[in-house]
Design a protein around this motif. Sequence first.
Motif, PDB file in Angstrom:
ATOM      1  N   VAL A   1      -1.690 -58.379  26.768  1.00 39.65           N
ATOM      2  CA  VAL A   1      -0.561 -59.324  26.867  1.00 39.65           C
ATOM      3  C   VAL A   1      -0.975 -60.743  26.472  1.00 39.65           C
ATOM      4  CG1 VAL A   1       0.578 -57.968  28.666  1.00 39.65           C
ATOM      5  CG2 VAL A   1      -0.989 -59.811  29.339  1.00 39.65           C
ATOM      6  N   GLY A   2      -2.228 -60.926  26.034  1.00 41.03           N
ATOM      7  CA  GLY A   2      -2.655 -62.246  25.576  1.00 41.03           C
ATOM      8  C   GLY A   2      -3.336 -63.039  26.683  1.00 41.03           C
ATOM      9  N   LEU A   3      -3.271 -64.361  26.544  1.00 36.44           N
ATOM     10  CA  LEU A   3      -3.980 -65.238  27.478  1.00 36.44           C
ATOM     11  C   LEU A   3      -3.230 -65.342  28.801  1.00 36.44           C
ATOM     12  CD1 LEU A   3      -4.979 -68.124  25.015  1.00 36.44           C
ATOM     13  CD2 LEU A   3      -6.231 -66.042  25.584  1.00 36.44           C
ATOM     14  N   VAL A   4      -3.977 -65.349  29.884  1.00 32.23           N
ATOM     15  CA  VAL A   4      -3.409 -65.566  31.219  1.00 32.23           C
ATOM     16  C   VAL A   4      -4.209 -66.690  31.880  1.00 32.23           C
ATOM     17  CG1 VAL A   4      -2.602 -63.179  31.433  1.00 32.23           C
ATOM     18  CG2 VAL A   4      -4.862 -63.815  32.338  1.00 32.23           C
ATOM     19  N   GLU A   5      -3.706 -67.181  33.024  1.00 32.51           N
ATOM     20  CA  GLU A   5      -4.330 -68.329  33.681  1.00 32.51           C
ATOM     21  C   GLU A   5      -4.857 -67.957  35.068  1.00 32.51           C
ATOM     22  OE1 GLU A   5      -2.177 -72.252  32.661  1.00 32.51           O
ATOM     23  OE2 GLU A   5      -0.602 -70.745  32.670  1.00 32.51           O
ATOM     24  N   GLY A   6      -5.495 -68.930  35.698  1.00 31.18           N
ATOM     25  CA  GLY A   6      -6.084 -68.711  37.015  1.00 31.18           C
ATOM     26  C   GLY A   6      -5.110 -68.147  38.036  1.00 31.18           C
ATOM     27  N   TYR A   7      -3.848 -68.632  37.990  1.00 35.52           N
ATOM     28  CA  TYR A   7      -2.841 -68.123  38.933  1.00 35.52           C
ATOM     29  C   TYR A   7      -2.711 -66.610  38.855  1.00 35.52           C
ATOM     30  CZ  TYR A   7      -1.049 -72.681  37.401  1.00 35.52           C
ATOM     31  OH  TYR A   7      -0.925 -73.972  37.005  1.00 35.52           O
ATOM     32  N   ASP A   8      -2.820 -66.110  37.609  1.00 36.23           N
ATOM     33  CA  ASP A   8      -2.532 -64.699  37.373  1.00 36.23           C
ATOM     34  C   ASP A   8      -3.552 -63.792  38.049  1.00 36.23           C
ATOM     35  OD1 ASP A   8      -0.210 -65.078  35.671  1.00 36.23           O
ATOM     36  OD2 ASP A   8      -1.617 -66.025  34.311  1.00 36.23           O
ATOM     37  N   VAL A   9      -4.755 -64.333  38.322  1.00 37.98           N
ATOM     38  CA  VAL A   9      -5.749 -63.547  39.051  1.00 37.98           C
ATOM     39  C   VAL A   9      -5.308 -63.388  40.503  1.00 37.98           C
ATOM     40  CG1 VAL A   9      -8.156 -63.461  39.812  1.00 37.98           C
ATOM     41  CG2 VAL A   9      -7.598 -64.353  37.538  1.00 37.98           C
ATOM     42  N   SER A  10      -4.794 -64.457  41.101  1.00 40.45           N
ATOM     43  CA  SER A  10      -4.380 -64.376  42.502  1.00 40.45           C
ATOM     44  C   SER A  10      -3.017 -63.711  42.661  1.00 40.45           C
ATOM     45  CB  SER A  10      -4.305 -65.773  43.136  1.00 40.45           C
ATOM     46  OG  SER A  10      -5.081 -66.721  42.481  1.00 40.45           O
ATOM     47  N   LEU A  11      -2.110 -63.971  41.726  1.00 41.13           N
ATOM     48  CA  LEU A  11      -0.722 -63.533  41.917  1.00 41.13           C
ATOM     49  C   LEU A  11      -0.379 -62.249  41.167  1.00 41.13           C
ATOM     50  CD1 LEU A  11       0.975 -67.042  41.665  1.00 41.13           C
ATOM     51  CD2 LEU A  11       0.557 -65.717  43.739  1.00 41.13           C
ATOM     52  N   GLY A  12      -1.085 -61.976  40.085  1.00 41.31           N
ATOM     53  CA  GLY A  12      -0.851 -60.731  39.360  1.00 41.31           C
ATOM     54  C   GLY A  12       0.471 -60.650  38.631  1.00 41.31           C
ATOM     55  N   ALA A  13       1.086 -61.793  38.370  1.00 45.66           N
ATOM     56  CA  ALA A  13       2.416 -61.759  37.757  1.00 45.66           C
ATOM     57  C   ALA A  13       2.377 -61.264  36.317  1.00 45.66           C
ATOM     58  CB  ALA A  13       3.045 -63.150  37.814  1.00 45.66           C
TER      59      ALA A  13
END
Lengths: 331, 331
Positions: free
Chosen positions: A213-225
Amino acid sequence: MESGTARIAVDLLGGDDAPAVVVDGALRAVRADPDLHLLLVGPAEAAGEVIRALDPAQRARVTVRPVRTVVGMADHPVAARADSTVRGAVHAVRDGAADALVSAGSTGATVTAVALGLGRWPDVRRPALIATLPAVAGPVVLLDVGGSLEPRPATLARHAALGTAYAAVAHAVAAPRVGLLSVGTEAGKGDRARRLADPILAATSLPCDGRYVGLVEGYDVSLGARADVVVTDGFTGNVLLKAIEGAYAMAGGPPTGGGAPRAAALLGVAGTVVVCHGAARPEDVAAGIGLAAHLWRRRATDQVRALLDGTEAGDREERTDRTTDTEVPTS
Amino acid sequence: MESGTARIAVDLLGGDDAPAVVVDGALRAVRADPDLHLLLVGPAEAAGEVIRALDPAQRARVTVRPVRTVVGMADHPVAARADSTVRGAVHAVRDGAADALVSAGSTGATVTAVALGLGRWPDVRRPALIATLPAVAGPVVLLDVGGSLEPRPATLARHAALGTAYAAVAHAVAAPRVGLLSVGTEAGKGDRARRLADPILAATSLPCDGRYVGLVEGYDVSLGARADVVVTDGFTGNVLLKAIEGAYAMAGGPPTGGGAPRAAALLGVAGTVVVCHGAARPEDVAAGIGLAAHLWRRRATDQVRALLDGTEAGDREERTDRTTDTEVPTS
């Protein structure tokens, strides 16, 4: 609770507070899981503590392999080549006396001992440590969290495939979404390593209907959105995991569903291996033993291995295509 | 609440949800701080919304500099050279119409516009974005969080001095403890960049009785147990900050004392500049404006600059010593 016998070799001397913490963790694990068998590798007196504390009926599920030497956190990983408890645990798996091994000792020493004793998968240049975090919509698989501090883009791509298979096999995630951790989601965001890896991950064939899905950010590690699998280098993954653990402590406790894990699966080696944090508490060691049993009961290592063989063929085809592109330039 | 007039230029078109979010944030800031003056840089209609919503007595504290162009998050930073709101805000500071500026636009574009319009400090190769997190024993100053993704070891050392001065000046931390973020605390832990930087930081003279405490881990950013200032590259700092923010959201809210900040100070440039997160909410923009006013009232930029001049002399002496060592080898 899954059933089926699982025989786990436990490194009694790995970890900052070993053997006491490992003894406590082993006791919890044996009492919680009636199909669990432990092979305790370390000093006979520490193993004796475990056995004496158990009910007579439970004692039959614990055996001992006496070993004395320990590898310190500050020692060079090749010290693991010396006689040591982690090496003893590796040999127990190699000899068929155990199905999997758990150590809270130095990660580098464990990876080295496992690579020497059980072997690496030939097409995985660097084994990956995989941590699973709770998130809103389900688990997030984060890799690497310390096995490979400076991976090449090709290693990140291989880890993307590994993590995808692991999410499907170990956590039953359907069609995992895979992201590359960076400082923004727009294409081109990130340092040189990310900018190199992004197109390579986009071209990587992933098992289990996984999609990049491409680049993700730090939030995505905690939230999994945005992603079920987040790929990063072991340096970033390690500091991230610990920062999240610290944040949960600051916020007054982990969220429902569990906090930051202190046990990680080592993938890319020919065996089922779980590494616990050096500062593991008894419940962390018990969780690590439970993870090893879970992975063994699902035959996760063999399944991931088989799934990677599928994608490997895909990669090879792509490489051929690219070579053709170079030989016959279009423009 | 500190007192003293502070005139803040606000980029009305910076941020994902600009101008609406910036308009709301500006309103909150003006209402909360009676000594605050805003210079709104952007479309006249958006500025008009702010002015119309205020009491007549508050309106005198708001002026407008109409500008139309915005720099998108996906644009190359040099797009900031074009006429834009962030450039207008920079010019307002340069011309003396404002004391400081706040933007929630692209960080790269803001850094470029500020460097071109106000200039960099000659001895700071890379400006640093500094975030302050709440921790158990007091604030933790984390830098860099996105200004310099791949700093050299010398830049990390300069940032250590910057962060030390900033902790003392902006947060009144006495004798700041400074740590280098890595995957373990034992010497030698980390990737190549950390192994190179560790001895250089150990040899760096720090202002304000700051002292280098060596390697720290991810927990230390959230908990602040080992260090008041945590130095890292902008890639790691950025993903870390966002992961902590996500963890607080997962845990049901930030801890007492505040969560992960969404406004960061830009240091190493000749002016007082605050960068808000692109996804800033109105309260984040208001917090960013408040931070800019706080820094201006303490004359933080000038104070940090003066403190760095002190350490610079120290560094120069050390360099001379080292040259002598090389010319007259001892063994």
